[in-house]
Write a protein that holds these residues in place. Structure first.
Motif, PDB file in Angstrom:
ATOM      1  N   PRO A   1     -40.765 -26.901  -0.888  1.00  0.00           N
ATOM      2  CA  PRO A   1     -40.993 -27.123   0.546  1.00  0.00           C
ATOM      3  C   PRO A   1     -41.581 -28.492   0.859  1.00  0.00           C
ATOM      4  O   PRO A   1     -41.297 -29.052   1.933  1.00  0.00           O
ATOM      5  N   GLU A   2     -42.370 -29.029  -0.048  1.00  0.00           N
ATOM      6  CA  GLU A   2     -42.962 -30.347   0.212  1.00  0.00           C
ATOM      7  C   GLU A   2     -41.892 -31.429   0.323  1.00  0.00           C
ATOM      8  O   GLU A   2     -42.114 -32.468   0.947  1.00  0.00           O
ATOM      9  N   ASP A   3     -40.691 -31.171  -0.282  1.00  0.00           N
ATOM     10  CA  ASP A   3     -39.619 -32.167  -0.256  1.00  0.00           C
ATOM     11  C   ASP A   3     -38.688 -32.009   0.937  1.00  0.00           C
ATOM     12  O   ASP A   3     -37.973 -32.942   1.303  1.00  0.00           O
ATOM     13  N   TYR A   4     -38.686 -30.827   1.555  1.00  0.00           N
ATOM     14  CA  TYR A   4     -37.726 -30.648   2.646  1.00  0.00           C
ATOM     15  C   TYR A   4     -38.360 -30.357   3.996  1.00  0.00           C
ATOM     16  O   TYR A   4     -37.671 -30.418   5.024  1.00  0.00           O
ATOM     17  N   ILE A   5     -39.659 -30.048   4.059  1.00  0.00           N
ATOM     18  CA  ILE A   5     -40.287 -29.846   5.360  1.00  0.00           C
ATOM     19  C   ILE A   5     -40.273 -31.154   6.149  1.00  0.00           C
ATOM     20  O   ILE A   5     -40.584 -32.223   5.626  1.00  0.00           O
ATOM     21  N   ASN A   6     -39.906 -31.071   7.423  1.00  0.00           N
ATOM     22  CA  ASN A   6     -39.840 -32.221   8.332  1.00  0.00           C
ATOM     23  C   ASN A   6     -38.822 -33.277   7.863  1.00  0.00           C
ATOM     24  O   ASN A   6     -39.085 -34.482   7.863  1.00  0.00           O
ATOM     25  N   THR A   7     -37.644 -32.783   7.468  1.00  0.00           N
ATOM     26  CA  THR A   7     -36.530 -33.680   7.120  1.00  0.00           C
ATOM     27  C   THR A   7     -35.311 -33.288   7.951  1.00  0.00           C
ATOM     28  O   THR A   7     -35.252 -32.209   8.543  1.00  0.00           O
ATOM     29  N   PHE A   8     -34.320 -34.187   8.012  1.00  0.00           N
ATOM     30  CA  PHE A   8     -33.040 -33.840   8.619  1.00  0.00           C
ATOM     31  C   PHE A   8     -31.974 -33.807   7.520  1.00  0.00           C
ATOM     32  O   PHE A   8     -32.003 -34.587   6.577  1.00  0.00           O
ATOM     33  N   ILE A   9     -31.053 -32.851   7.642  1.00  0.00           N
ATOM     34  CA  ILE A   9     -29.976 -32.700   6.655  1.00  0.00           C
ATOM     35  C   ILE A   9     -28.903 -33.748   6.923  1.00  0.00           C
ATOM     36  O   ILE A   9     -28.454 -33.940   8.062  1.00  0.00           O
ATOM     37  N   LYS A  10     -28.483 -34.440   5.872  1.00  0.00           N
ATOM     38  CA  LYS A  10     -27.482 -35.495   6.010  1.00  0.00           C
ATOM     39  C   LYS A  10     -26.153 -34.926   6.502  1.00  0.00           C
ATOM     40  O   LYS A  10     -25.808 -33.774   6.246  1.00  0.00           O
ATOM     41  N   GLY A  11     -25.420 -35.766   7.193  1.00  0.00           N
ATOM     42  CA  GLY A  11     -24.128 -35.352   7.727  1.00  0.00           C
ATOM     43  C   GLY A  11     -23.068 -35.192   6.649  1.00  0.00           C
ATOM     44  O   GLY A  11     -22.951 -36.016   5.733  1.00  0.00           O
ATOM     45  N   THR A  12     -22.288 -34.134   6.737  1.00  0.00           N
ATOM     46  CA  THR A  12     -21.176 -33.866   5.821  1.00  0.00           C
ATOM     47  C   THR A  12     -20.032 -33.256   6.625  1.00  0.00           C
ATOM     48  O   THR A  12     -20.158 -33.008   7.827  1.00  0.00           O
TER      49      THR A  12
ATOM     50  N   GLU B   1     -35.571 -19.344   9.238  1.00  0.00           N
ATOM     51  CA  GLU B   1     -35.446 -19.750   7.826  1.00  0.00           C
ATOM     52  C   GLU B   1     -33.985 -19.657   7.368  1.00  0.00           C
ATOM     53  O   GLU B   1     -33.652 -19.014   6.370  1.00  0.00           O
ATOM     54  N   TYR B   2     -33.122 -20.319   8.081  1.00  0.00           N
ATOM     55  CA  TYR B   2     -31.689 -20.225   7.794  1.00  0.00           C
ATOM     56  C   TYR B   2     -31.337 -20.902   6.467  1.00  0.00           C
ATOM     57  O   TYR B   2     -30.563 -20.374   5.668  1.00  0.00           O
ATOM     58  N   PHE B   3     -31.906 -22.090   6.238  1.00  0.00           N
ATOM     59  CA  PHE B   3     -31.586 -22.838   5.029  1.00  0.00           C
ATOM     60  C   PHE B   3     -32.585 -22.602   3.898  1.00  0.00           C
ATOM     61  O   PHE B   3     -32.207 -22.611   2.723  1.00  0.00           O
ATOM     62  N   ALA B   4     -33.842 -22.423   4.233  1.00  0.00           N
ATOM     63  CA  ALA B   4     -34.866 -22.324   3.189  1.00  0.00           C
ATOM     64  C   ALA B   4     -36.099 -21.634   3.766  1.00  0.00           C
ATOM     65  O   ALA B   4     -36.332 -21.641   4.987  1.00  0.00           O
ATOM     66  N   PRO B   5     -36.898 -21.037   2.904  1.00  0.00           N
ATOM     67  CA  PRO B   5     -38.139 -20.405   3.384  1.00  0.00           C
ATOM     68  C   PRO B   5     -39.167 -21.448   3.789  1.00  0.00           C
ATOM     69  O   PRO B   5     -39.083 -22.619   3.428  1.00  0.00           O
ATOM     70  N   SER B   6     -40.132 -20.987   4.554  1.00  0.00           N
ATOM     71  CA  SER B   6     -41.270 -21.820   4.970  1.00  0.00           C
ATOM     72  C   SER B   6     -40.876 -22.965   5.877  1.00  0.00           C
ATOM     73  O   SER B   6     -41.575 -23.991   5.947  1.00  0.00           O
ATOM     74  N   CYS B   7     -39.749 -22.838   6.569  1.00  0.00           N
ATOM     75  CA  CYS B   7     -39.391 -23.867   7.546  1.00  0.00           C
ATOM     76  C   CYS B   7     -38.469 -23.254   8.596  1.00  0.00           C
ATOM     77  O   CYS B   7     -37.803 -22.249   8.345  1.00  0.00           O
TER      78      CYS B   7
ATOM     79  N   ASP C   1     -31.268 -31.824  -1.862  1.00  0.00           N
ATOM     80  CA  ASP C   1     -30.655 -30.724  -1.105  1.00  0.00           C
ATOM     81  C   ASP C   1     -30.666 -29.398  -1.868  1.00  0.00           C
ATOM     82  O   ASP C   1     -30.062 -28.423  -1.426  1.00  0.00           O
ATOM     83  N   SER C   2     -31.373 -29.358  -3.012  1.00  0.00           N
ATOM     84  CA  SER C   2     -31.535 -28.080  -3.695  1.00  0.00           C
ATOM     85  C   SER C   2     -32.502 -27.170  -2.948  1.00  0.00           C
ATOM     86  O   SER C   2     -32.503 -25.949  -3.127  1.00  0.00           O
ATOM     87  N   LEU C   3     -33.345 -27.777  -2.102  1.00  0.00           N
ATOM     88  CA  LEU C   3     -34.293 -27.025  -1.262  1.00  0.00           C
ATOM     89  C   LEU C   3     -35.176 -26.097  -2.098  1.00  0.00           C
ATOM     90  O   LEU C   3     -35.423 -24.941  -1.741  1.00  0.00           O
TER      91      LEU C   3
END
Length: 424
Positions: free
Chosen positions: A346-357, A294-300, A341-343
């Motif tokens: 969980p329904e909005d960020y589970i099974n997504t990839f973080i955009k390149g920066t 869970e480095y970026f957000a919980p539940s993932c 990207d506010s994370l």
């Protein structure tokens, strides 16, 4: 015969008269002439001095022949960069300031009585190249379009019309890649001092060393004359004035000045450097997959997956995927680009990839790039839209199907399978 008294008086009178006559006939001596007064002669040790560009104390020796009483030697100079003129019995001492401008001349006027002489002081600039630009052109890229924390002002100072396809012979161009926290209302370059950053970290208050440089065009207009690649320096921006002072790789000091309007053209900018669509068709790639929990957000689970076309990880295509996976199953599944990207949900960020920066000059999130000798070469593009479908095959390999876009709208599509996988 005896003389009576009267005769004696007559004889005496005659003798006196005769002596007076003789005395009157003798010439009177002329008075002696005074010697002629000699004019003063002023002799100087030199008529011209070449002063050091860094500034120094100079001495002008002198002698005065036939000096006059109550007459003093006078030395004067109108140039502001000549100061502290002191006269002693043998020399004139003066101070010359450091010269950051172009080559310059001054005259020291030295006078004594009616004599007037001049000593010329010549001083070159401390800068091996001192350039005054007359043409300005530039662009503004907002921090949000860069996926970055500083705004970018990219501009050119020149002495000719700026046309990359048709450079003007004997013209000069200096490019500046400037980063600032300030977005000006009139799109002018924000006032302040910007230091050259050779490491190209794109930090506010700096100039990106990789894209800040200068060059001249040769007389034929078909090639470079000289190139100016900087190792250190600064750019000072004030209202309607820009002044840069830099040191080149060969030690040459360069000064660039411009006075006038400095409004740039605002528009969208991408950090992608590719100029075409990318179609992937790679088999036998090397893949590393690291689970950071869970480095970026919980539940993932945060999986960082890296794909190397070259199994030695030195050359060829390189893809990095920063995945936010459902912890209840394996990481091989369909992922879409993260939009919020506010994370927070969980329904909005589970099974997504973080955009390149870019983060302090380093890639972060999901990227496509090309490696050369283990480092990213020029071609690199953040993956910001689309989907990546990852399938775990029966033979133990993994298949990646890309249907993505970079931030410039280039397609990154195709198919990758791995020959081996390292899981951590």
């Amino acid at each position: 015969m005896r003389l009576n008294n009267l005769n004696i008086k007559r004889v005496l009178s005659l003798l006196v008269t005769t002596s007076l006559l003789f005395a009157a006939c003798e010439a009177k001596p002329e008075p002696a002439e005074k010697p002629a007064e000699k004019s003063p002669v002023l002799t100087l040790s030199t008529q011209e001095i070449i002063a050091s560009p860094e500034g120094e104390e100079l001495n002008i020796g002198y002698t005065i022949e036939n000096p006059k009483e109550a007459v003093n030697l006078v030395a004067e100079c109108e140039a502001e960069w000549i100061s502290d003129i002191v006269i002693d019995q043998e020399c004139i001492t003066l101070k010359v300031a450091e010269n950051e401008e172009a080559k310059r001349n001054a005259v020291v006027t030295i006078s004594y009585d009616t004599i007037i002489q001049e000593v010329h002081i010549v001083q070159s600039s401390i800068y091996g190249f001192n350039f005054n630009a007359t043409v300005f052109s530039g662009d503004f890229y907002h921090a949000e379009t860069l996926y970055w924390n500083a705004h970018n002002y990219y501009f050119i100072l020149s002495d000719a019309v700026i046309d990359r396809n048709n450079p003007v012979p004997n013209s000069t161009y200096f490019y500046f890649d400037l980063y600032s926290e300030v977005e000006t209302e009139d799109n002018s370059i924000p006032c302040g001092t910007y230091m050259l950053d050779p490491e190209s970290q794109w930090l506010a208050g700096t100039l990106n060393g990789g894209k800040t440089y200068g060059f001249t065009i040769n007389a034929a207009g078909n090639d470079y004359g000289k190139k100016y690649l900087f190792t250190e320096g600064e750019l000072i921006v004030s209202e309607r004035k820009i002044e840069g002072k830099f040191v080149c790789e060969n030690g040459t000091k360069v000064r660039v000045c411009y006075e006038g309007d400095n409004q740039v053209t605002p528009h969208y900018r991408t950090i992608s450097t590719i100029s075409r669509d990318v179609n992937l068709n790679i088999t036998g790639a090397a893949i590393s997959a690291n689970n950071y929990g869970e480095y970026f957000a919980p539940s993932c689970n945060n999986w960082t997956v890296r794909i190397y076309e070259d199994t030695n990880k030195k050359n060829g295509v390189f893809i990095q995927l920063e995945l936010l996976a459902d912890p209840s199953a394996d990481w091989q599944r369909l992922y879409t680009a993260l939009e919020d990207d506010s994370l927070t949900n969980p329904e909005d960020y589970i099974n997504t990839f973080i955009k390149g920066t870019l983060n302090n000059g380093q890639i972060a999130g999901s990227w496509y790039a090309v490696l050369k000798d283990g480092r990213i070469d020029y071609d690199m593009a953040p993956i910001v839209k689309g989907s990546v479908d990852i399938v775990h095959n029966a033979d133990g390999t993994n298949s990646f199907t890309f249907d993505c876009l970079d931030d410039a709208g280039h397609k990154i599509t195709g198919y990758v399978t791995n020959g081996n996988i390292i899981r951590r």
